[in-house]
Motif scaffolding. Structure first.
Motif, mmCIF file in Angstrom:
data_model
loop_
_atom_site.group_PDB
_atom_site.id
_atom_site.type_symbol
_atom_site.label_atom_id
_atom_site.label_comp_id
_atom_site.label_asym_id
_atom_site.label_seq_id
_atom_site.Cartn_x
_atom_site.Cartn_y
_atom_site.Cartn_z
ATOM 1 N N ASN A 298 0.802 -1.225 0.000
ATOM 2 C CA ASN A 298 0.000 0.000 0.000
ATOM 3 C C ASN A 298 0.839 1.282 0.000
ATOM 4 O OD1 ASN A 298 -2.471 -1.460 0.184
ATOM 5 N ND2 ASN A 298 -2.112 -1.740 2.384
ATOM 6 N N PHE A 299 2.087 1.225 -0.441
ATOM 7 C CA PHE A 299 2.912 2.433 -0.426
ATOM 8 C C PHE A 299 3.812 2.458 -1.649
ATOM 9 C CE2 PHE A 299 5.632 -0.740 1.471
ATOM 10 C CZ PHE A 299 6.899 -0.431 0.999
ATOM 11 N N SER A 300 4.383 3.625 -1.899
ATOM 12 C CA SER A 300 5.328 3.805 -3.003
ATOM 13 C C SER A 300 6.644 4.351 -2.460
ATOM 14 C CB SER A 300 4.755 4.757 -4.057
ATOM 15 O OG SER A 300 4.414 6.009 -3.465
ATOM 16 N N ASP A 301 7.672 4.317 -3.274
ATOM 17 C CA ASP A 301 8.994 4.778 -2.851
ATOM 18 C C ASP A 301 8.955 6.239 -2.409
ATOM 19 O OD1 ASP A 301 9.861 2.313 -3.619
ATOM 20 O OD2 ASP A 301 10.709 2.975 -5.526
ATOM 21 N N GLY A 302 9.590 6.525 -1.243
ATOM 22 C CA GLY A 302 9.720 7.900 -0.780
ATOM 23 C C GLY A 302 8.440 8.536 -0.291
ATOM 24 N N GLN A 303 7.414 7.758 -0.020
ATOM 25 C CA GLN A 303 6.123 8.313 0.393
ATOM 26 C C GLN A 303 6.162 8.794 1.843
ATOM 27 O OE1 GLN A 303 2.820 5.703 -0.434
ATOM 28 N NE2 GLN A 303 1.505 6.675 1.083
ATOM 29 N N GLN A 304 5.455 9.894 2.101
ATOM 30 C CA GLN A 304 5.275 10.384 3.465
ATOM 31 C C GLN A 304 4.079 9.657 4.073
ATOM 32 O OE1 GLN A 304 7.046 13.036 5.124
ATOM 33 N NE2 GLN A 304 5.885 12.464 6.957
ATOM 34 N N VAL A 305 4.261 9.051 5.241
ATOM 35 C CA VAL A 305 3.181 8.296 5.873
ATOM 36 C C VAL A 305 2.989 8.781 7.305
ATOM 37 C CG1 VAL A 305 3.529 6.254 4.450
ATOM 38 C CG2 VAL A 305 4.785 6.475 6.607
ATOM 39 N N ASP A 306 1.829 8.469 7.854
ATOM 40 C CA ASP A 306 1.509 8.796 9.244
ATOM 41 C C ASP A 306 1.557 7.540 10.096
ATOM 42 O OD1 ASP A 306 1.038 11.501 8.649
ATOM 43 O OD2 ASP A 306 -1.019 11.045 8.021
ATOM 44 N N ALA A 307 1.693 7.729 11.394
ATOM 45 C CA ALA A 307 1.726 6.593 12.314
ATOM 46 C C ALA A 307 0.429 5.800 12.197
ATOM 47 C CB ALA A 307 1.926 7.084 13.742
ATOM 48 N N GLY A 308 0.555 4.484 12.096
ATOM 49 C CA GLY A 308 -0.612 3.613 11.999
ATOM 50 C C GLY A 308 -1.042 3.273 10.589
ATOM 51 N N ASP A 309 -0.492 3.932 9.562
ATOM 52 C CA ASP A 309 -0.856 3.610 8.182
ATOM 53 C C ASP A 309 -0.451 2.175 7.855
ATOM 54 O OD1 ASP A 309 -1.828 6.121 7.879
ATOM 55 O OD2 ASP A 309 -0.245 6.849 6.552
ATOM 56 N N VAL A 310 -1.353 1.448 7.175
ATOM 57 C CA VAL A 310 -1.073 0.062 6.774
ATOM 58 C C VAL A 310 -0.204 0.088 5.517
ATOM 59 C CG1 VAL A 310 -2.070 -2.118 5.999
ATOM 60 C CG2 VAL A 310 -3.212 -0.788 7.782
ATOM 61 N N LEU B 119 9.204 7.058 3.837
ATOM 62 C CA LEU B 119 9.602 5.691 3.513
ATOM 63 C C LEU B 119 10.766 5.700 2.529
ATOM 64 C CD1 LEU B 119 6.066 4.105 3.055
ATOM 65 C CD2 LEU B 119 7.612 3.794 5.004
ATOM 66 N N GLY B 120 11.571 4.638 2.595
ATOM 67 C CA GLY B 120 12.655 4.469 1.643
ATOM 68 C C GLY B 120 12.180 3.721 0.408
ATOM 69 N N LEU B 121 13.089 3.008 -0.232
ATOM 70 C CA LEU B 121 12.758 2.260 -1.439
ATOM 71 C C LEU B 121 12.037 0.961 -1.088
ATOM 72 C CD1 LEU B 121 16.106 2.714 -3.424
ATOM 73 C CD2 LEU B 121 14.030 4.115 -3.513
ATOM 74 N N ARG B 122 11.025 0.629 -1.891
ATOM 75 C CA ARG B 122 10.245 -0.588 -1.656
ATOM 76 C C ARG B 122 11.048 -1.812 -2.085
ATOM 77 N NH1 ARG B 122 5.778 -3.053 -4.834
ATOM 78 N NH2 ARG B 122 6.168 -1.455 -6.404
#
Length: 351
Positions: free
Chosen positions: A77-89, A167-170
């Protein structure tokens, strides 16, 4: 004939010497003209000492997200370098079997709970023995523990962000089989950057939490990042005789990343000093000298004791008092007692 000739030659030489001697006074009169120089009056100014070092940046919080179980990735559910919040799946694993097992365990737990309550009522009525009620209670507790176990197993099949960050690289894809320890990605909180650097133990007494500093990187020429010392290590390295210092730098635009090399300048509390431009100092061997301007516009060569140097200026510890006018530019043409003319440009009045 020789005697008159000798007399003529001697007379000629005497005339030549007389002519030379008659020219000397006019030559001396034109010698030693006033030497143009620039001057300045030295006044106390605030001097901020610095301690320089090199350091390495770290994220405020940093982890490597890994798989906890052996399972197939159902969805990323994420991409490279994405900004995420605590608890995101971030990643979901295949979990159909565990979902079914949890539903079965929940049903068993509900039956065990009903049986336990009924046996408790029958014990109070004296219809069944207390041993039967204890057995029903044990079955209830065992069913409850199994429900908790299956829920924990399902939680291991979902990877979430423990804190907000970048996030870093997937490293995984949908359908990939992962095992415990398989790297999924990295997560760094870089809103604030930690900066660790080592200083020689001789600087220990000059360090304290809260001191301001500036840091720069070759990645951003001309840009300076400001921060403060937050902590100082409790030990000095017995091999290098250095102590580790940690500072924090606000990083709202995420320009800084973890692992960067930075040049650090720790700023000491300001102090009042007399400082001269370095070009005003004449260095002769191990001695340092400056030219003080006297009221008759002649200069006096004075020995000075120098301290710290910074940005083209040097601290004068001893030798010159505040309010003294000294020669700034043009010292190479001067000698003790030279006559000068002040060519310092007049200050331009504000419009």
């Amino acid at each position: 004939m020789l005697k008159p000739l000798a007399t003529t030659v001697l007379a000629t030489c005497l005339l030549g010497l007389a002519a030379c001697s008659s020219k000397e006074p006019s030559g001396q009169a034109s010698a030693n003209p006033a030497i143009p120089v620039t001057t300045a009056v030295i006044e106390p100014s605030t001097w901020v000492d610095t301690i320089e070092a090199v350091g390495t940046t770290k994220a405020r919080e940093s982890i490597t997200l890994t798989a906890k179980i052996t399972e197939t990735v159902r969805k990323v559910n994420f991409s490279d370098g994405q900004q995420v919040d605590a608890g995101d799946v971030l990643v979901e694993m295949t979990s159909g079997q565990q979902v079914a097992a949890l539903a079965e365990a929940q049903a068993t737990f509900k039956d065990a709970e009903r049986l336990m309550k009924r046996n408790d009522d029958l014990v109070r009525q004296g219809t069944v023995s207390k041993q039967v009620a204890d057995t029903a209670r044990a079955t209830h507790d065992s069913s409850q523990a199994r429900v908790a176990l299956l829920r924990a197993q399902l939680a291991d099949r979902v990877v979430t962000a423990p804190f907000s960050g970048v996030l870093g690289l997937r490293q995984v894809s949908d359908g990939a089989l992962v095992t415990p320890g398989t790297i999924i990605t990295t997560l760094d909180d870089i809103d604030t950057i930690k900066l660790d650097f080592a200083l020689a133990e001789r600087n220990l007494a000059r360090l304290q939490p809260g001191l301001e500093l500036t840091a720069s990187s070759v990645a951003y020429p001309g840009r300076h990042f400001s921060g403060r010392i937050t902590s100082i290590d409790s030990r000095v390295d017995p091999i290098t005789r250095a102590i580790l210092v940690r500072a924090e730098l606000p990083n709202p635009d995420h320009a800084l990343r973890a692992g960067m090399l930075m040049t650090v300048r720790v700023l000491q509390p300001g102090r009042e000093v007399l400082a001269l431009p370095e070009i005003a100092i004449e260095q002769v061997g191990t001695g340092s000298f400056a030219y003080r301007v006297k009221p008759d516009m002649r200069v006096e060569r004075v020995a000075v004791e120098l301290g710290a140097r910074k940005d083209g200026k040097v601290e004068v510890i001893h030798g010159i008092d505040a309010g003294t006018r000294i020669v700034v530019d043009g010292t190479v043409k001067l000698r003790d007692g030279s006559l000068i003319s002040d060519a310092t440009p007049a200050a331009v009045a504000p419009q």
